[in-house]
Enzyme design. Structure first.
Site, PDB file in Angstrom:
ATOM      1  N   LYS A  39      79.829  38.300  33.661  1.00 51.42           N
ATOM      2  CA  LYS A  39      79.310  37.304  34.605  1.00 51.42           C
ATOM      3  C   LYS A  39      78.858  36.050  33.856  1.00 51.42           C
ATOM      4  CE  LYS A  39      74.980  39.771  34.190  1.00 51.42           C
ATOM      5  NZ  LYS A  39      74.120  40.834  34.713  1.00 51.42           N
ATOM      6  N   ARG A 132      65.278  44.927  42.788  1.00 47.50           N
ATOM      7  CA  ARG A 132      66.140  43.757  42.777  1.00 47.50           C
ATOM      8  C   ARG A 132      67.247  44.071  43.770  1.00 47.50           C
ATOM      9  NH1 ARG A 132      68.721  41.211  37.302  1.00 47.50           N
ATOM     10  NH2 ARG A 132      70.183  42.895  37.682  1.00 47.50           N
ATOM     11  N   TYR A 248      62.517  11.027  19.444  1.00 50.42           N
ATOM     12  CA  TYR A 248      61.601  10.777  20.560  1.00 50.42           C
ATOM     13  C   TYR A 248      60.211  11.323  20.259  1.00 50.42           C
ATOM     14  CZ  TYR A 248      65.358   9.506  23.832  1.00 50.42           C
ATOM     15  OH  TYR A 248      66.399   8.900  24.474  1.00 50.42           O
ATOM     16  N   MET A 296      68.935  14.687  24.194  1.00 48.30           N
ATOM     17  CA  MET A 296      69.950  15.204  25.119  1.00 48.30           C
ATOM     18  C   MET A 296      71.274  15.492  24.415  1.00 48.30           C
ATOM     19  SD  MET A 296      71.526  13.522  28.594  1.00 48.30           S
ATOM     20  CE  MET A 296      69.943  13.322  29.396  1.00 48.30           C
TER      21      MET A 296
HETATM   22  C1  LIG Z   1      73.946  41.776  33.713  1.00 50.99           C
HETATM   23  C2  LIG Z   1      74.048  43.190  34.068  1.00 50.99           C
HETATM   24  C3  LIG Z   1      74.437  44.134  33.121  1.00 50.99           C
HETATM   25  C4  LIG Z   1      74.557  43.814  31.652  1.00 50.99           C
HETATM   26  O1  LIG Z   1      73.262  43.762  31.106  1.00 50.99           O
HETATM   27  P1  LIG Z   1      72.952  43.432  29.568  1.00 50.99           P
HETATM   28  O2  LIG Z   1      71.477  43.552  29.466  1.00 50.99           O
HETATM   29  O3  LIG Z   1      73.430  42.048  29.332  1.00 50.99           O
HETATM   30  O4  LIG Z   1      73.669  44.432  28.743  1.00 50.99           O
HETATM   31  C5  LIG Z   1      74.656  45.428  33.557  1.00 50.99           C
HETATM   32  N1  LIG Z   1      74.458  45.778  34.849  1.00 50.99           N
HETATM   33  C6  LIG Z   1      74.045  44.900  35.780  1.00 50.99           C
HETATM   34  C7  LIG Z   1      73.830  45.347  37.183  1.00 50.99           C
HETATM   35  C8  LIG Z   1      73.808  43.575  35.423  1.00 50.99           C
HETATM   36  O5  LIG Z   1      73.355  42.718  36.341  1.00 50.99           O
END
Ligand SMILES: *Cc1c(COP(=O)(O)O)cnc(C)c1O
Length: 348
Positions: A39, A132, A248, A296
């Site tokens: 993701k 969650r 800055y 930046m």
């Molecule tokens: C992002 C995610 C993972 C991976 O988690 P890491 O801590 O990056 O290994 C696995 N399962 C779910 C449901 C996630 O949202």
């Protein structure tokens, strides 16, 4: 068409390290299959390329958050599977039904939507204590799952990167909940969860962070290799006289004459302001400290001891994730996922 000029900043991405990290996590997963969370554009590296390299290493189970992310990856899936962690909204159904990617259904509403459309195979997320996404494990209505062709029944650990009592609590509840549910496989562990031991592995693990060089728990140190190495080009070299400041806010003031190299890299590239006065470029193992605030698009580093460096030369930034996290105050996840778009991504 005029070719775009090459970028003055480059992300060196080590495909051998990525594959070796997956192989180590796969071994640590024991008999369970080891998947990959890709993701957020493969945690900032580039999801299509990450998918390609991990698939070549043997990874067959991928996860993204949204259908927008899935759409980009569908043409590259080959034999692999793809789960969409955020489930299906009404807006996703046209793409989701019949797609090669499967939704991870999280709520009674999502399940009703999927059943109503005869959506077919799916995954289901159970919430075992994180509060969650997922069906409430403490009040699971098992009739919701009747008639659902469940590929994988999942839950997600809230504190796997710590020795926290919630880990065992979530494991025990997950074990109870899955009894009698006809799912082809079970999955609980993220990167850190794999390191909690074989009890957490079940049939499928879902590492993200550690694939990309993150160290989620001490057990991984020495086994997980750095994948991401930012490099930036020197735009200018200058002398900073004693008493003068850099950048800055004039936060760095030279107490003796220094030489500074101004690099084409800044917070808009994900090199956030937490590195101000703390980060460094690397030269043959030597640290060249960041002078003053990150701008930046620019930073300055001290090159007093590197007289040969000048305009047009390239420097690597110190970015091994545990070190960079300690320096910047950002999590290893934030360091990766805020990596900007202006880098030329070079798989090496
Ligand atoms: C992002 C995610 C993972 C991976 O988690 P890491 O801590 O990056 O290994 C696995 N399962 C779910 C449901 C996630 O949202």
């Amino acid at each position: 068409m005029i070719d775009r000029p090459s970028a003055p900043l480059a992300l060196h991405l080590d495909s051998a390290a990525l594959k070796a990290n997956w192989q180590w996590l796969a071994k640590a997963s024991g008999p369970a299959r080891c998947g990959g969370a890709i993701k957020a554009n493969g945690y900032g590296l580039g999801a299509v390329e990450v998918l390609r390299h991990l698939a070549a290493a043997g990874c067959r189970d991928f996860f993204v958050a949204t259908w927008g992310e899935a759409a980009e990856l569908l043409p590259h899936l080959g034999e692999a599977s793809l789960g969409v962690l955020h489930g299906v909204r009404e807006e996703d159904m046209a793409l989701a039904v019949g797609a090669k990617a499967l939704p991870v259904l999280n709520s009674p509403q999502q399940i009703a939507r999927w059943k109503g459309a005869n959506g077919g195979p799916c995954h289901v997320m159970l919430d075992t204590g994180m509060n969650r996404l997922g069906l409430d494990g403490h009040a699971l209505d098992r009739t919701l799952l009747e008639g659902l062709p469940i590929e994988t029944l999942l839950s997600h650990l809230a504190c796997a990167d710590e020795d926290h009592p919630l880990n065992a609590t979530q494991l025990a509840l997950f074990r109870q909940l899955v009894v009698g549910v006809p799912a082809k496989s079970l999955s609980l562990a993220n990167s850190a969860g794999i390191l909690l031991g074989p009890d957490y592995a079940f049939d499928l693990t879902r590492p993200g962070l550690a694939l990309y060089g993150g160290i989620p728990r001490a057990e991984a140190a020495g086994h997980i290799a750095q994948v991401v190495r930012p490099h930036a080009q020197i735009l200018q070299r200058r002398t900073v006289r004693s008493g003068e400041s850099v950048g800055y806010g004039a936060t760095f003031v030279a107490t003796s004459q220094r030489e500074a190299a101004v690099l084409n890299l800044g917070y808009a590239d994900g090199y956030l302001r937490g590195f101000s006065g703390k980060g460094a470029a690397l030269l043959d193992g030597q640290r060249l400290p960041v002078l003053g605030r990150v701008s930046m698009d620019l930073i300055a580093v001290d090159v007093t001891d590197a007289p040969h460096l000048g305009e047009g030369d390239w420097l690597e930034l110190e970015f091994d994730l545990p070190t960079a996290s300690a320096q910047s105050g950002l999590s290893q996840y934030e360091l990766l996922t805020t990596i900007g778009r202006r880098y030329e991504r070079r798989w090496i």
